[in-house]
Design a protein around this motif. Structure first.
Motif, mmCIF file in Angstrom:
data_model
loop_
_atom_site.group_PDB
_atom_site.id
_atom_site.type_symbol
_atom_site.label_atom_id
_atom_site.label_comp_id
_atom_site.label_asym_id
_atom_site.label_seq_id
_atom_site.Cartn_x
_atom_site.Cartn_y
_atom_site.Cartn_z
ATOM 1 N N SER A 78 -26.924 -13.510 11.678
ATOM 2 C CA SER A 78 -26.942 -14.439 10.556
ATOM 3 C C SER A 78 -26.119 -13.812 9.431
ATOM 4 O O SER A 78 -25.819 -12.613 9.466
ATOM 5 C CB SER A 78 -28.371 -14.683 10.079
ATOM 6 N N GLU A 79 -25.791 -14.604 8.447
ATOM 7 C CA GLU A 79 -24.993 -14.060 7.349
ATOM 8 C C GLU A 79 -25.753 -12.931 6.640
ATOM 9 O O GLU A 79 -25.178 -11.895 6.301
ATOM 10 C CB GLU A 79 -24.615 -15.155 6.351
ATOM 11 N N ARG A 80 -27.040 -13.113 6.469
ATOM 12 C CA ARG A 80 -27.851 -12.078 5.820
ATOM 13 C C ARG A 80 -27.855 -10.794 6.654
ATOM 14 O O ARG A 80 -27.687 -9.704 6.121
ATOM 15 C CB ARG A 80 -29.275 -12.583 5.628
ATOM 16 N N GLU A 81 -28.037 -10.924 7.968
ATOM 17 C CA GLU A 81 -28.011 -9.750 8.843
ATOM 18 C C GLU A 81 -26.654 -9.052 8.789
ATOM 19 O O GLU A 81 -26.577 -7.825 8.767
ATOM 20 C CB GLU A 81 -28.307 -10.156 10.288
ATOM 21 N N PHE A 82 -25.592 -9.842 8.775
ATOM 22 C CA PHE A 82 -24.247 -9.280 8.722
ATOM 23 C C PHE A 82 -24.053 -8.435 7.480
ATOM 24 O O PHE A 82 -23.589 -7.297 7.549
ATOM 25 C CB PHE A 82 -23.196 -10.398 8.767
ATOM 26 N N TRP A 83 -24.408 -8.971 6.308
ATOM 27 C CA TRP A 83 -24.192 -8.236 5.066
ATOM 28 C C TRP A 83 -25.084 -7.003 4.983
ATOM 29 O O TRP A 83 -24.674 -5.960 4.466
ATOM 30 C CB TRP A 83 -24.376 -9.143 3.853
ATOM 31 N N ARG A 84 -26.304 -7.102 5.509
ATOM 32 C CA ARG A 84 -27.175 -5.923 5.526
ATOM 33 C C ARG A 84 -26.602 -4.840 6.434
ATOM 34 O O ARG A 84 -26.618 -3.661 6.085
ATOM 35 C CB ARG A 84 -28.571 -6.310 5.980
ATOM 36 N N ALA A 85 -26.116 -5.235 7.609
ATOM 37 C CA ALA A 85 -25.523 -4.263 8.541
ATOM 38 C C ALA A 85 -24.281 -3.631 7.931
ATOM 39 O O ALA A 85 -24.053 -2.424 8.068
ATOM 40 C CB ALA A 85 -25.181 -4.945 9.862
ATOM 41 N N ARG A 86 -23.509 -4.419 7.248
ATOM 42 C CA ARG A 86 -22.295 -3.893 6.614
ATOM 43 C C ARG A 86 -22.641 -2.899 5.507
ATOM 44 O O ARG A 86 -22.022 -1.840 5.387
ATOM 45 C CB ARG A 86 -21.474 -5.060 6.060
ATOM 46 N N ALA A 87 -23.662 -3.204 4.712
ATOM 47 C CA ALA A 87 -24.087 -2.283 3.655
ATOM 48 C C ALA A 87 -24.661 -1.007 4.262
ATOM 49 O O ALA A 87 -24.378 0.099 3.788
ATOM 50 C CB ALA A 87 -25.125 -2.958 2.756
ATOM 51 N N ARG A 88 -25.446 -1.149 5.332
ATOM 52 C CA ARG A 88 -26.021 0.019 6.015
ATOM 53 C C ARG A 88 -24.914 0.918 6.559
ATOM 54 O O ARG A 88 -24.966 2.137 6.439
ATOM 55 C CB ARG A 88 -26.952 -0.464 7.131
ATOM 56 N N GLN A 89 -23.892 0.306 7.155
ATOM 57 C CA GLN A 89 -22.768 1.071 7.682
ATOM 58 C C GLN A 89 -22.029 1.797 6.569
ATOM 59 O O GLN A 89 -21.662 2.966 6.715
ATOM 60 C CB GLN A 89 -21.809 0.159 8.438
#
Length: 99
Positions: A78-89
């Motif tokens: 989801s868009e939320r999951e994507f942005w969280r994964a990107r921030a985590r990375q």
């Protein structure tokens, strides 16, 4: 209003609209806002031949099979999951730069 200005006005509006669309796309690319759109496009290309896509998308039944531990997860984040994964990375990625 002269007939000449009335006929050129729609073309001018179209040109302005096209310029604004291009400027918005450029802005979204520069700020990173378009990253999720690019992710979805890449996901669609890479998973186009997936056998679990009866209607062109991964179904929820496929996701529930993953939750039961039968097969790997499918379906884009989801868009939320994507942005969280990107921030985590970004937080965990080791920088090789000087700063």
């Amino acid at each position: 209003m002269t007939p000449t200005s009335a006929t050129t006005q729609p073309g001018t509006r179209r040109q302005v609209r096209e310029a604004l669309v291009r400027a918005r796309a450029l802005w979204r690319d520069m700020t990173g806002e378009s990253a999720y759109d690019r992710y979805l496009e890449r996901y669609a290309r890479e998973h186009a031949g997936c056998p679990n896509r009866p209607d062109g998308a991964h179904g929820s039944g496929h996701e529930s099979a993953h939750e039961q531990g039968h097969e790997p997860a499918h379906g884009p984040m989801s868009e939320r999951e994507f942005w969280r994964a990107r921030a985590r990375q970004a937080e965990t990625e080791i920088s090789t730069g000087c700063c």
